[in-house]
Write a protein that holds these residues in place. Structure first.
Motif, PDB file in Angstrom:
ATOM      1  N   PRO A   1       6.137 -14.614 -19.219  1.00  0.00           N
ATOM      2  CA  PRO A   1       5.866 -13.362 -18.491  1.00  0.00           C
ATOM      3  C   PRO A   1       6.352 -13.330 -17.141  1.00  0.00           C
ATOM      4  O   PRO A   1       5.888 -14.495 -16.591  1.00  0.00           O
ATOM      5  CB  PRO A   1       4.475 -12.909 -19.038  1.00  0.00           C
ATOM      6  CG  PRO A   1       4.354 -13.921 -20.182  1.00  0.00           C
ATOM      7  CD  PRO A   1       5.387 -15.067 -20.140  1.00  0.00           C
ATOM      8  N   THR A   2       7.062 -12.489 -16.671  1.00  0.00           N
ATOM      9  CA  THR A   2       7.364 -12.662 -15.290  1.00  0.00           C
ATOM     10  C   THR A   2       7.068 -11.556 -14.305  1.00  0.00           C
ATOM     11  O   THR A   2       7.452 -10.341 -14.692  1.00  0.00           O
ATOM     12  CB  THR A   2       9.043 -12.869 -15.006  1.00  0.00           C
ATOM     13  OG1 THR A   2       9.229 -14.173 -15.792  1.00  0.00           O
ATOM     14  CG2 THR A   2       9.500 -13.088 -13.779  1.00  0.00           C
ATOM     15  N   LEU A   3       6.696 -11.728 -13.297  1.00  0.00           N
ATOM     16  CA  LEU A   3       6.388 -10.804 -12.166  1.00  0.00           C
ATOM     17  C   LEU A   3       7.046 -11.046 -10.813  1.00  0.00           C
ATOM     18  O   LEU A   3       7.101 -12.192 -10.423  1.00  0.00           O
ATOM     19  CB  LEU A   3       4.723 -10.728 -11.744  1.00  0.00           C
ATOM     20  CG  LEU A   3       4.333  -9.817 -10.744  1.00  0.00           C
ATOM     21  CD1 LEU A   3       4.455  -8.213 -10.769  1.00  0.00           C
ATOM     22  CD2 LEU A   3       2.985 -10.021 -10.165  1.00  0.00           C
ATOM     23  N   VAL A   4       7.801 -10.153 -10.746  1.00  0.00           N
ATOM     24  CA  VAL A   4       8.767 -10.143  -9.430  1.00  0.00           C
ATOM     25  C   VAL A   4       8.441  -9.075  -8.078  1.00  0.00           C
ATOM     26  O   VAL A   4       8.173  -7.935  -8.576  1.00  0.00           O
ATOM     27  CB  VAL A   4      10.194 -10.037  -9.678  1.00  0.00           C
ATOM     28  CG1 VAL A   4      11.070 -10.184  -8.354  1.00  0.00           C
ATOM     29  CG2 VAL A   4      10.842 -10.903 -10.746  1.00  0.00           C
ATOM     30  N   ILE A   5       7.942  -9.867  -7.019  1.00  0.00           N
ATOM     31  CA  ILE A   5       7.543  -9.164  -6.043  1.00  0.00           C
ATOM     32  C   ILE A   5       8.389  -9.138  -4.760  1.00  0.00           C
ATOM     33  O   ILE A   5       8.907 -10.128  -4.408  1.00  0.00           O
ATOM     34  CB  ILE A   5       6.007  -9.499  -5.594  1.00  0.00           C
ATOM     35  CG1 ILE A   5       5.009  -9.301  -6.915  1.00  0.00           C
ATOM     36  CG2 ILE A   5       5.652  -8.933  -4.422  1.00  0.00           C
ATOM     37  CD1 ILE A   5       3.561 -10.018  -6.606  1.00  0.00           C
ATOM     38  N   GLY A   6       8.664  -7.965  -4.169  1.00  0.00           N
ATOM     39  CA  GLY A   6       9.533  -7.945  -2.927  1.00  0.00           C
ATOM     40  C   GLY A   6       8.909  -6.991  -1.857  1.00  0.00           C
ATOM     41  O   GLY A   6       7.844  -6.190  -2.216  1.00  0.00           O
ATOM     42  N   GLY A   7       9.129  -7.135  -0.549  1.00  0.00           N
ATOM     43  CA  GLY A   7       8.766  -6.309   0.318  1.00  0.00           C
ATOM     44  C   GLY A   7       9.826  -5.230   0.760  1.00  0.00           C
ATOM     45  O   GLY A   7      11.060  -5.908   0.959  1.00  0.00           O
ATOM     46  N   ARG A   8       9.476  -4.157   1.034  1.00  0.00           N
ATOM     47  CA  ARG A   8      10.551  -3.147   1.404  1.00  0.00           C
ATOM     48  C   ARG A   8      11.343  -3.453   2.660  1.00  0.00           C
ATOM     49  O   ARG A   8      12.572  -3.102   2.779  1.00  0.00           O
ATOM     50  CB  ARG A   8       9.858  -1.594   1.581  1.00  0.00           C
ATOM     51  CG  ARG A   8      10.935  -0.509   1.716  1.00  0.00           C
ATOM     52  CD  ARG A   8      11.932  -0.335   0.721  1.00  0.00           C
ATOM     53  NE  ARG A   8      11.126  -0.018  -0.669  1.00  0.00           N
ATOM     54  CZ  ARG A   8      11.961  -0.014  -1.647  1.00  0.00           C
ATOM     55  NH1 ARG A   8      13.211  -0.321  -1.772  1.00  0.00           N
ATOM     56  NH2 ARG A   8      11.188   0.386  -2.736  1.00  0.00           N
ATOM     57  N   HIS A   9      10.600  -3.930   3.787  1.00  0.00           N
ATOM     58  CA  HIS A   9      11.429  -4.159   5.062  1.00  0.00           C
ATOM     59  C   HIS A   9      11.543  -5.783   5.082  1.00  0.00           C
ATOM     60  O   HIS A   9      11.698  -5.896   6.210  1.00  0.00           O
ATOM     61  CB  HIS A   9      10.109  -3.802   5.993  1.00  0.00           C
ATOM     62  CG  HIS A   9       9.796  -2.325   5.712  1.00  0.00           C
ATOM     63  ND1 HIS A   9      10.664  -1.131   6.017  1.00  0.00           N
ATOM     64  CD2 HIS A   9       8.680  -1.893   5.170  1.00  0.00           C
ATOM     65  CE1 HIS A   9       9.985  -0.163   5.743  1.00  0.00           C
ATOM     66  NE2 HIS A   9       8.883  -0.526   5.293  1.00  0.00           N
ATOM     67  N   ASP A  10      11.571  -6.476   4.130  1.00  0.00           N
ATOM     68  CA  ASP A  10      12.198  -7.778   4.097  1.00  0.00           C
ATOM     69  C   ASP A  10      13.416  -7.929   4.838  1.00  0.00           C
ATOM     70  O   ASP A  10      14.317  -7.346   3.895  1.00  0.00           O
ATOM     71  CB  ASP A  10      11.791  -8.681   2.797  1.00  0.00           C
ATOM     72  CG  ASP A  10      11.814  -9.957   2.725  1.00  0.00           C
ATOM     73  OD1 ASP A  10      12.359 -10.569   3.934  1.00  0.00           O
ATOM     74  OD2 ASP A  10      11.581 -10.633   2.063  1.00  0.00           O
ATOM     75  N   TRP A  11      13.808  -8.859   5.800  1.00  0.00           N
ATOM     76  CA  TRP A  11      15.044  -8.832   6.341  1.00  0.00           C
ATOM     77  C   TRP A  11      15.683  -9.970   5.659  1.00  0.00           C
ATOM     78  O   TRP A  11      17.097 -10.232   5.970  1.00  0.00           O
ATOM     79  CB  TRP A  11      14.999  -9.020   7.498  1.00  0.00           C
ATOM     80  CG  TRP A  11      14.280 -10.526   8.418  1.00  0.00           C
ATOM     81  CD1 TRP A  11      13.086 -10.804   8.468  1.00  0.00           C
ATOM     82  CD2 TRP A  11      15.271 -11.456   8.657  1.00  0.00           C
ATOM     83  NE1 TRP A  11      13.036 -12.181   8.844  1.00  0.00           N
ATOM     84  CE2 TRP A  11      14.360 -12.573   8.966  1.00  0.00           C
ATOM     85  CE3 TRP A  11      16.411 -11.744   8.803  1.00  0.00           C
ATOM     86  CZ2 TRP A  11      14.775 -13.895   9.561  1.00  0.00           C
ATOM     87  CZ3 TRP A  11      16.970 -12.978   9.313  1.00  0.00           C
ATOM     88  CH2 TRP A  11      16.119 -14.038   9.450  1.00  0.00           C
ATOM     89  N   ILE A  12      14.908 -11.016   5.228  1.00  0.00           N
ATOM     90  CA  ILE A  12      15.721 -12.511   4.875  1.00  0.00           C
ATOM     91  C   ILE A  12      15.890 -12.468   3.293  1.00  0.00           C
ATOM     92  O   ILE A  12      16.880 -12.880   2.904  1.00  0.00           O
ATOM     93  CB  ILE A  12      14.746 -13.689   5.507  1.00  0.00           C
ATOM     94  CG1 ILE A  12      16.045 -14.809   5.324  1.00  0.00           C
ATOM     95  CG2 ILE A  12      13.709 -13.938   4.794  1.00  0.00           C
ATOM     96  CD1 ILE A  12      15.703 -15.939   6.305  1.00  0.00           C
ATOM     97  N   CYS A  13      15.052 -11.943   2.766  1.00  0.00           N
ATOM     98  CA  CYS A  13      15.208 -11.778   1.224  1.00  0.00           C
ATOM     99  C   CYS A  13      15.043 -10.373   0.998  1.00  0.00           C
ATOM    100  O   CYS A  13      13.928  -9.920   0.266  1.00  0.00           O
ATOM    101  CB  CYS A  13      14.177 -12.670   0.447  1.00  0.00           C
ATOM    102  SG  CYS A  13      14.539 -14.440   0.482  1.00  0.00           S
TER     103      CYS A  13
END
Length: 286
Positions: A227-239
């Protein structure tokens, strides 16, 4: 604590009990490996913020070979492949069965690669602000050119070229780029964090000047079974968040969360929401 594994010595630290006695009931918490980013930094970026997870997990922090408190060696050995194999050797050294894998940024790349190679050893996979390919590099350059200052773009060139000459230059990089990494950047506190960090220019130069330019596991993500959870940041500049979206789209039944008020350091920008998401995922997917 140090584990003598393979051809190196890895520093690790453990937080929280494994066996818990509570109200005349005994139970065992899952153990999570927290994989730090960089490369070139150390595990302390997780402390003390991630201590909140000890209510549900036993936490194992560690420094990649040649970084933090781990043993230095030939810089040519500072590779993603060795980071993955060191992690597996540490799991065996600690006598653990399946582990929860939590990786942030570069640590997410290691986490993805580990879950691809050793799917049978992963109970849950949590990937935070990361990417599955080298494509993030050109996108990060583009975003920094659009949003960054002249000073930020100038020192970032050392990152893109993989040619930091000393630790002080690397420390300056993190201090100058700090406002890009967190929306809650405070010049009175955020910059001082880097004064006591143990940094490794060899590790970051080997990565950005070498293997990250060809890194690509997109066509192997289907091998991940946990089971996988992927989290991102809306304003992330590098990823940038599109890379989190790509990861989630390639892993069967992966959960995706994009934090709307975060840049790269979600643990600084939206810590409570981050841990709510992780805890909710662990409960729901058990």
């Amino acid at each position: 604590m140090f584990a003598k594994i393979r051809d190196t010595e890895i520093f690790f630290d453990v937080e929280g009990c494994s066996v818990v006695v509570e109200n005349n009931r005994t139970y065992t918490k899952p153990t999570a490996f927290l994989i730090h980013g960089g490369p070139g930094a150390d595990h302390t970026g997780y402390k003390p913020t991630f201590s909140a997870l000890t209510r549900r997990l036993q936490l194992v922090y560690f420094d990649h070979r040649g970084q933090g408190r781990s043993k230095r060696g030939a810089k040519e050995t500072y590779t993603l492949d060795n980071n993955v194999e060191d992690m597996e050797a540490l799991r065996q050294y600690l006598g653990l069965d399946k582990i929860v894998v939590i990786g942030t940024s570069y640590g997410g790349m290691v986490g993805l690669s580990y879950a691809i190679r050793y799917p049978q050893n992963v109970s849950h996979l949590i990937i935070i602000v990361s990417t599955a390919s080298y494509k993030f590099l050109e996108r990060a350059k583009q975003i920094l050119a659009e949003r960054g200052t002249e000073a930020q773009n100038l020192i970032a060139q050392r990152l893109w070229d993989g040619n930091f000459e000393n630790e002080e230059q690397l420390r300056d990089y993190f201090k100058i780029l700090a406002p890009m990494y967190s929306l809650k950047h405070d010049p009175n506190t955020s910059v001082k964090v880097w004064d006591n960090k143990i940094l490794s220019i060899d590790a970051i130069n080997e990565a950005f000047g070498g293997f990250l330019r060809t890194y690509d596991v997109r066509d192997q993500l289907y091998k991940i079974t946990a089971p996988t959870l992927v989290i991102g940041g809306r304003h992330d500049w590098i990823c940038a968040p599109e890379f989190s979206e790509e990861i989630a789209s390639c892993i069967k039944n992966a959960d995706l969360r994009i934090f709307e008020n975060s840049s790269h350091l979600i643990r600084a920008d939206e810590p409570e929401a981050l841990f709510d998401a992780i805890n909710g995922f662990l409960v729901y997917k058990n």
